[in-house]
Design a protein around this motif. Structure first.
Motif, PDB file in Angstrom:
ATOM      1  N   GLU A  66      50.168  48.643  46.273  1.00 21.34           N
ATOM      2  CA  GLU A  66      49.413  48.962  47.484  1.00 21.34           C
ATOM      3  C   GLU A  66      48.410  50.082  47.232  1.00 21.34           C
ATOM      4  O   GLU A  66      47.260  50.020  47.688  1.00 21.34           O
ATOM      5  CB  GLU A  66      50.382  49.375  48.595  1.00 21.34           C
ATOM      6  N   ALA A  67      48.844  51.104  46.478  1.00 23.02           N
ATOM      7  CA  ALA A  67      47.947  52.223  46.164  1.00 23.02           C
ATOM      8  C   ALA A  67      46.792  51.762  45.282  1.00 23.02           C
ATOM      9  O   ALA A  67      45.645  52.196  45.464  1.00 23.02           O
ATOM     10  CB  ALA A  67      48.733  53.333  45.480  1.00 23.02           C
ATOM     11  N   TRP A  68      47.077  50.867  44.343  1.00 24.87           N
ATOM     12  CA  TRP A  68      46.029  50.345  43.478  1.00 24.87           C
ATOM     13  C   TRP A  68      44.996  49.558  44.284  1.00 24.87           C
ATOM     14  O   TRP A  68      43.790  49.700  44.086  1.00 24.87           O
ATOM     15  CB  TRP A  68      46.619  49.456  42.385  1.00 24.87           C
ATOM     16  N   LEU A  69      45.479  48.742  45.206  1.00 32.69           N
ATOM     17  CA  LEU A  69      44.569  47.942  46.028  1.00 32.69           C
ATOM     18  C   LEU A  69      43.697  48.831  46.910  1.00 32.69           C
ATOM     19  O   LEU A  69      42.515  48.536  47.129  1.00 32.69           O
ATOM     20  CB  LEU A  69      45.370  46.956  46.882  1.00 32.69           C
ATOM     21  N   LYS A  70      44.274  49.937  47.394  1.00 27.23           N
ATOM     22  CA  LYS A  70      43.498  50.869  48.212  1.00 27.23           C
ATOM     23  C   LYS A  70      42.369  51.490  47.395  1.00 27.23           C
ATOM     24  O   LYS A  70      41.225  51.591  47.866  1.00 27.23           O
ATOM     25  CB  LYS A  70      44.416  51.960  48.762  1.00 27.23           C
ATOM     26  N   GLU A  71      42.671  51.904  46.155  1.00 25.46           N
ATOM     27  CA  GLU A  71      41.645  52.476  45.288  1.00 25.46           C
ATOM     28  C   GLU A  71      40.568  51.445  44.947  1.00 25.46           C
ATOM     29  O   GLU A  71      39.373  51.762  44.882  1.00 25.46           O
ATOM     30  CB  GLU A  71      42.275  53.018  43.997  1.00 25.46           C
ATOM     31  N   PHE A  72      41.001  50.216  44.739  1.00 22.48           N
ATOM     32  CA  PHE A  72      40.049  49.152  44.407  1.00 22.48           C
ATOM     33  C   PHE A  72      39.114  48.897  45.582  1.00 22.48           C
ATOM     34  O   PHE A  72      37.903  48.678  45.398  1.00 22.48           O
ATOM     35  CB  PHE A  72      40.811  47.885  44.031  1.00 22.48           C
ATOM     36  N   GLU A  73      39.638  48.939  46.801  1.00 19.71           N
ATOM     37  CA  GLU A  73      38.801  48.729  47.982  1.00 19.71           C
ATOM     38  C   GLU A  73      37.769  49.849  48.127  1.00 19.71           C
ATOM     39  O   GLU A  73      36.627  49.596  48.525  1.00 19.71           O
ATOM     40  CB  GLU A  73      39.674  48.656  49.240  1.00 19.71           C
ATOM     41  N   LEU A  74      38.171  51.070  47.804  1.00 21.52           N
ATOM     42  CA  LEU A  74      37.207  52.175  47.843  1.00 21.52           C
ATOM     43  C   LEU A  74      36.097  51.955  46.823  1.00 21.52           C
ATOM     44  O   LEU A  74      34.914  52.209  47.104  1.00 21.52           O
ATOM     45  CB  LEU A  74      37.926  53.506  47.569  1.00 21.52           C
ATOM     46  N   TYR A  75      36.468  51.481  45.639  1.00 17.50           N
ATOM     47  CA  TYR A  75      35.468  51.223  44.604  1.00 17.50           C
ATOM     48  C   TYR A  75      34.518  50.109  45.027  1.00 17.50           C
ATOM     49  O   TYR A  75      33.324  50.136  44.690  1.00 17.50           O
ATOM     50  CB  TYR A  75      36.168  50.854  43.296  1.00 17.50           C
ATOM     51  N   LYS A  76      35.017  49.148  45.794  1.00 14.69           N
ATOM     52  CA  LYS A  76      34.190  48.025  46.224  1.00 14.69           C
ATOM     53  C   LYS A  76      33.061  48.455  47.154  1.00 14.69           C
ATOM     54  O   LYS A  76      32.107  47.697  47.377  1.00 14.69           O
ATOM     55  CB  LYS A  76      35.047  46.965  46.909  1.00 14.69           C
ATOM     56  N   THR A  77      33.158  49.673  47.713  1.00 18.02           N
ATOM     57  CA  THR A  77      32.085  50.153  48.595  1.00 18.02           C
ATOM     58  C   THR A  77      30.908  50.726  47.805  1.00 18.02           C
ATOM     59  O   THR A  77      29.865  51.037  48.388  1.00 18.02           O
ATOM     60  CB  THR A  77      32.612  51.240  49.546  1.00 18.02           C
ATOM     61  N   THR A  78      31.058  50.879  46.489  1.00 20.82           N
ATOM     62  CA  THR A  78      29.989  51.485  45.683  1.00 20.82           C
ATOM     63  C   THR A  78      28.928  50.461  45.326  1.00 20.82           C
ATOM     64  O   THR A  78      29.185  49.254  45.245  1.00 20.82           O
ATOM     65  CB  THR A  78      30.563  52.080  44.376  1.00 20.82           C
ATOM     66  N   GLY A  79      27.727  50.953  45.103  1.00 19.10           N
ATOM     67  CA  GLY A  79      26.642  50.081  44.674  1.00 19.10           C
ATOM     68  C   GLY A  79      26.917  49.460  43.323  1.00 19.10           C
ATOM     69  O   GLY A  79      26.475  48.344  43.036  1.00 19.10           O
TER      70      GLY A  79
END
Length: 349
Positions: A66-79
């Protein structure tokens, strides 16, 4: 002032200049590792994988899916993800790879901070720091703190939805601060070793020749940082010519200043040829160093020659990962060798 310091140092039997010098050399070695890991982080495009700055809690990586998926979602907001890695098909496993290098880079920064701050506090409490060195050691600690802050400003510069890379200006500030910190650690350690050997607290100073060589080397390191930040190493994979020309075609449409600070072809050209100006200045300096300390001169020659060969190999290999990392690491070693040679020339009888 210097006479006061010189007179004060030998009277304090609690001072431990050799122990402090050895500790600073260990920290300098850790900074070398940090610079190499920073190169890997940059070359694997890992720097934007962690989008938040958490100096304390960020030391612990994600431990659950779950923590990994949260970090991945944050990264997905980057250009970077939206325009580069996402369209390229990055999945969670690939994200974990780049996350590791950015996390490890930041983790090493924390370890180095503790490796400096804790012994510094201990030596301070034990009155083991020789007279005149407390301000310098505090300044080195402050430089380490600035290095962390500059690293975050660099990352933040690349987090916009329109950005796919960090600012090459912030990257250069981050990298050059690391080089300056490394040089300061080596220089201070050498001063302390000399104090231990002679009993005279007379720190070395920059000479006129060293100031000139330092300015030339600084420009070369700045150009190298801009080349790295703009991926300008990929502008040519031939040497000595670029695009079958000595001077590549560049655009001056946006103005002189913009071309000198942003054009990847022009910066690549400047970096590869200003290197020879640096070689000339450092060779002249090394000849003078040889008259006083042969080992320091040999170190300067060896590191300088290796760096030139690695720079050419980096170009010819199309910026192969490990060759480029070695080029950055040996660049840091060149700073250390320069500090050694400069210290030799700046010692006073």
């Amino acid at each position: 002032m210097m006479a006061t310091v010189a007179a004060a140092a030998p009277t304090d039997s609690r001072a431990r200049p050799l122990a402090i010098a050895n500790w600073l050399f260990v920290v300098a070695g850790m900074v070398l590792v940090m610079i190499a890991v920073g190169g890997i982080t940059r070359l694997t495009e890992s720097g934007l994988s962690i989008t938040e700055w958490k100096p304390v809690t960020g030391a612990i990586p994600p431990l659950t899916e779950e923590a990994w998926l949260k970090e991945f979602e944050l990264y997905k907001t980057t250009g970077e993800y939206q325009n580069v890695s996402g369209p390229a098909g990055m999945d969670l496993a690939a994200f974990k790879f780049i996350y590791f290098w950015e996390w490890f880079h930041r983790f090493l920064g924390r370890v180095i901070g503790l490796a400096f701050a804790v012994p510094l506090a201990w030596y301070w409490v034990k009155s083991a720091i020789p007279a005149g060195y407390k301000p310098r050691l505090v300044a080195l600690l402050a430089l380490g703190g600035l290095q962390g802050a500059f690293g975050w400003f660099m990352v933040r510069s690349g987090l916009g939805s329109e950005m796919t890379d960090v600012s090459h200006f912030w990257l250069s500030i981050h990298l050059l601060t690391a080089f300056i910190t490394l040089g300061g650690l080596v220089w201070t350690a050498l001063d302390l070793r000399r104090l231990h050997a002679t009993g005279d607290n007379m720190p070395a100073r920059f000479t006129g020749l060293v100031w000139v060589a330092a300015a030339i080397l600084f420009i070369q390191m700045l150009l190298g940082a801009w080349v790295a930040g703009l991926n300008a190493g990929l502008a040519s994979n031939t040497w000595p010519l670029m695009q079958e020309r000595l001077v590549p075609e560049v655009s001056w449409a946006s103005g002189f200043w913009y071309t000198f600070t942003h054009d990847p072809f022009w910066l690549h050209f400047l970096h590869r040829w200003w290197a020879w100006v640096a070689v000339g200045a450092l060779m002249v300096m090394a000849v003078q160093v040889k008259k006083r300390a042969r080992r320091a001169s040999v170190a300067m020659h060896a590191v300088l020659g290796t760096q030139i060969l690695l720079g050419i190999a980096t170009v010819l290999s199309g910026v192969a990962l490990w060759i480029a990392v070695a080029h950055q690491l040996v660049g840091a070693l060149l700073v250390a060798a320069f500090a050694w040679g400069a210290h030799v020339l700046g010692r006073r009888a």
